[in-house]
Design a protein around this motif. Structure first.
Motif, PDB file in Angstrom:
ATOM      1  N   UNK A   1      11.137  68.733  41.365  1.00 51.65           N
ATOM      2  CA  UNK A   1      12.680  68.418  40.991  1.00 51.65           C
ATOM      3  C   UNK A   1      13.664  68.912  42.310  1.00 51.65           C
ATOM      4  N   UNK A   2      13.343  69.808  42.782  1.00 53.33           N
ATOM      5  CA  UNK A   2      14.131  70.454  43.845  1.00 53.33           C
ATOM      6  C   UNK A   2      14.067  69.434  45.064  1.00 53.33           C
ATOM      7  N   UNK A   3      12.620  68.937  45.404  1.00 56.21           N
ATOM      8  CA  UNK A   3      12.654  68.347  46.367  1.00 56.21           C
ATOM      9  C   UNK A   3      13.064  66.569  46.212  1.00 56.21           C
ATOM     10  N   UNK A   4      13.106  66.215  44.938  1.00 56.78           N
ATOM     11  CA  UNK A   4      13.679  64.888  44.522  1.00 56.78           C
ATOM     12  C   UNK A   4      15.171  64.806  44.652  1.00 56.78           C
ATOM     13  N   UNK A   5      15.915  66.333  44.455  1.00 53.00           N
ATOM     14  CA  UNK A   5      16.981  66.573  44.732  1.00 53.00           C
ATOM     15  C   UNK A   5      17.623  66.522  46.177  1.00 53.00           C
ATOM     16  N   UNK A   6      16.718  67.215  46.855  1.00 50.68           N
ATOM     17  CA  UNK A   6      17.027  67.527  48.274  1.00 50.68           C
ATOM     18  C   UNK A   6      16.858  66.352  49.055  1.00 50.68           C
ATOM     19  N   UNK A   7      16.085  65.492  48.669  1.00 48.87           N
ATOM     20  CA  UNK A   7      15.726  64.180  49.784  1.00 48.87           C
ATOM     21  C   UNK A   7      16.432  63.002  49.023  1.00 48.87           C
TER      22      UNK A   7
ATOM     23  N   UNK B   1      18.717  62.696  45.211  1.00 43.87           N
ATOM     24  CA  UNK B   1      19.968  62.853  44.433  1.00 43.87           C
ATOM     25  C   UNK B   1      21.112  63.219  45.172  1.00 43.87           C
ATOM     26  N   UNK B   2      20.802  64.663  45.874  1.00 44.48           N
ATOM     27  CA  UNK B   2      22.063  65.198  46.334  1.00 44.48           C
ATOM     28  C   UNK B   2      22.785  64.613  47.579  1.00 44.48           C
ATOM     29  N   UNK B   3      22.157  63.714  48.086  1.00 46.33           N
ATOM     30  CA  UNK B   3      22.618  62.595  49.051  1.00 46.33           C
ATOM     31  C   UNK B   3      23.734  61.556  48.796  1.00 46.33           C
ATOM     32  N   UNK B   4      23.899  61.363  47.418  1.00 43.40           N
ATOM     33  CA  UNK B   4      24.596  60.335  46.642  1.00 43.40           C
ATOM     34  C   UNK B   4      25.615  61.000  46.027  1.00 43.40           C
ATOM     35  N   UNK B   5      26.665  60.381  45.937  1.00 45.72           N
ATOM     36  CA  UNK B   5      27.860  60.660  45.080  1.00 45.72           C
ATOM     37  C   UNK B   5      27.772  60.252  43.731  1.00 45.72           C
ATOM     38  N   UNK B   6      28.481  60.528  42.918  1.00 45.50           N
ATOM     39  CA  UNK B   6      28.262  60.139  41.322  1.00 45.50           C
ATOM     40  C   UNK B   6      28.421  58.704  41.369  1.00 45.50           C
ATOM     41  N   UNK B   7      29.441  58.095  41.779  1.00 49.95           N
ATOM     42  CA  UNK B   7      29.715  56.490  42.182  1.00 49.95           C
ATOM     43  C   UNK B   7      28.443  56.007  42.516  1.00 49.95           C
ATOM     44  N   UNK B   8      27.843  56.529  43.651  1.00 47.11           N
ATOM     45  CA  UNK B   8      26.707  55.749  44.449  1.00 47.11           C
ATOM     46  C   UNK B   8      25.441  55.881  43.346  1.00 47.11           C
ATOM     47  N   UNK B   9      25.325  56.921  42.841  1.00 41.74           N
ATOM     48  CA  UNK B   9      24.290  56.987  41.563  1.00 41.74           C
ATOM     49  C   UNK B   9      24.485  55.842  40.719  1.00 41.74           C
TER      50      UNK B   9
END
Length: 166
Positions: A123-129, A131-139
């Motif tokens: 999950x950390x790797x999914x976030x790092x590569x 999820x965390x690169x996107x804004x809530x609107x982009x998600x």
């Protein structure tokens, strides 16, 4: 094919860039996450997918056919993967008491331990590569776009040979 003119509708530069970057990013992200998962936990992506699904069920058991449907896998792929995971003591097969024609895929203690150990880093790797690169609107946009694509694909079922049905 129906609805196709004789002249292809080639992609404009912007469309081509969108398509190619999507395909490339999807591929590279998959490769990176698979590499991390294997290095961090010794699990393959297929191992992780099966263990994650089984771990979500209180009994750790699910009919093989239902597992195939949830993973969107062919029966033969699941069978081979289950055999490999059985050899490693992660899961087992049991007769299904509710349906004598089917088997249950069952999470063993070693499999539960493996997913509990692997999940936080994955999950950390999914976030790092991702999820965390996107804004809530982009998600939200990504969700909407991918759901639209999936709906279209569901409207056009593929034949057994992989081509679209007429």
């Amino acid at each position: 094919m129906r609805g196709m003119s004789t002249e292809p509708r080639w992609l404009a530069p912007r469309e081509d860039r969108a398509w190619r970057t999507f395909v490339h990013a999807h591929h590279q992200l998959g490769v990176r996450l698979q590499r991390h998962l294997l290095q961090d936990s010794g699990l393959t992506e297929a191992d992780y997918e099966i263990l994650a699904v089984l771990s979500e069920y209180p009994t750790g058991r699910i009919p093989a056919q239902e597992l195939c449907g949830l993973l969107v896998w062919e029966k033969s792929r699941l069978s081979h993967q289950v055999r490999r995971m059985q050899e490693r003591g992660l899961i087992t097969r049991e007769p299904n008491p509710a349906d004598a024609r089917s088997t249950l895929i069952c999470l063993l203690p070693a499999g539960r331990h493996a997913i509990v150990e692997a999940a936080p880093q994955h999950v950390h790797n999914v976030r790092n590569h991702f999820i965390d690169l996107l804004t809530p609107d982009e998600l939200d946009t990504l969700i909407a776009v991918n759901e639209r694509i999936l709906r279209r694909l569901d409207e056009e079922p593929a034949r057994d040979d992989g081509t679209l049905a007429d």
